[in-house]
Design an enzyme around this catalytic site. Structure first.
Site, PDB file in Angstrom:
ATOM      1  CB  SER A  48      -0.894   0.020   1.241  1.00  0.00           C
ATOM      2  OG  SER A  48      -1.552   1.273   1.360  1.00  0.00           O
TER       3      SER A  48
ATOM      4  CE1 TYR B 124      -4.730  -2.737   4.183  1.00  0.00           C
ATOM      5  CE2 TYR B 124      -3.694  -0.682   3.522  1.00  0.00           C
ATOM      6  CZ  TYR B 124      -4.277  -1.892   3.189  1.00  0.00           C
ATOM      7  OH  TYR B 124      -4.412  -2.255   1.868  1.00  0.00           O
TER       8      TYR B 124
END
Length: 245
Positions: A140, A153
């Protein structure tokens, strides 16, 4: 099925980037094993879409963090299609909260799915992928963008990047590439769910291209790494429309 047909496993293949990637690989003539966590109807619809695109596909339920289930997933791919050439790790979860407020059980769940899940799938891939293959993990751009609320995350995805770079070097001599794609904000259920439209619009305006990424944008990059991009190896490709940290 032709002996030349390449076979891909796509975890998280029932929705979002995983589903779009499965369909994109179908257009390239792949046989695709769609790994899914629980939504059988969505997985079966993805199978239909892959077949409509020109590929072959089956759906197999598997918890990516469970080594027994992942072993069975690879077994099924080999039984149905003869082997595995490409592995795409697109399964993931993204609960949001400030670090000081995040329930530690939620943190453990994020690490279990995103980091352990990638490790377990990559472990089987490293043992079983055929020479000439490709492994693509999903990281990400949040590892760089450092957006508040995403600490768990982003931490899990930082670990995914470390796994990627090391595995690429451990597979020396196998002609197997290992790369990660790190999307920015992308219009998937994982990103959109629970966000007010005002926030979505504000995030979409941030990159110079002034829009959210689409699953198809990311799927094109993954398909490139899975196919012709043989000289890209041990890299993290940030795909975010030009968003800057």
């Amino acid at each position: 099925m032709s002996e030349n047909t390449r076979v891909a496993i796509v975890t998280g293949g029932s929705s979002g980037i995983g589903r779009e990637t499965a369909v994109r690989l179908g257009r390239d003539g792949f046989a695709v094993v769609i790994g899914y966590a629980g939504n059988k109807a969505s997985a079966e619809q993805a199978v239909t879409e892959v077949e409509a695109a020109g590929g072959r596909a089956i759906a197999v339920q598997a918890d990516v963090a469970d080594e027994v289930a992942v072993t069975a997933l690879f077994d099924r791919a080999e039984q149905e299609f003869g082997g595995v050439d490409v592995v795409i790790n697109a399964a993931g979860i993204m609960p949001l909260a400030p670090l000081a407020e995040l329930d530690l059980q939620v943190f453990d769940d994020v690490v279990r799915t995103n980091l352990r899940g990638t490790f377990v799938v990559d472990q089987q891939a490293g043992r079983r992928i055929r020479n000439g293959g490709a492994i693509v993990n999903i990281s990400s751009s949040l590892t760089l963008l450092a957006r508040p609320g995403y600490s768990a995350y982003a931490a899990s995805k930082g670990g995914v990047e470390a796994i990627t770079l090391i595995l690429a070097r451990e597979l020396r001599g196998r002609d197997v590439t290992v790369n990660a794609v790190a999307p920015g904000p992308t219009a998937t259920p994982l990103f959109l769910d629970g966000k007010p439209q005002e926030l979505i619009d504000r995030i979409a305006a941030e990159p110079p291209l002034e829009r959210l990424g689409q699953p198809s944008d990311i799927a094109e990059i993954i398909a490139f790494l899975a196919g012709p991009a043989r000289w890209i190896n041990g890299q993290v490709i940030y795909a975010n429309g030009g968003s800057a940290a």
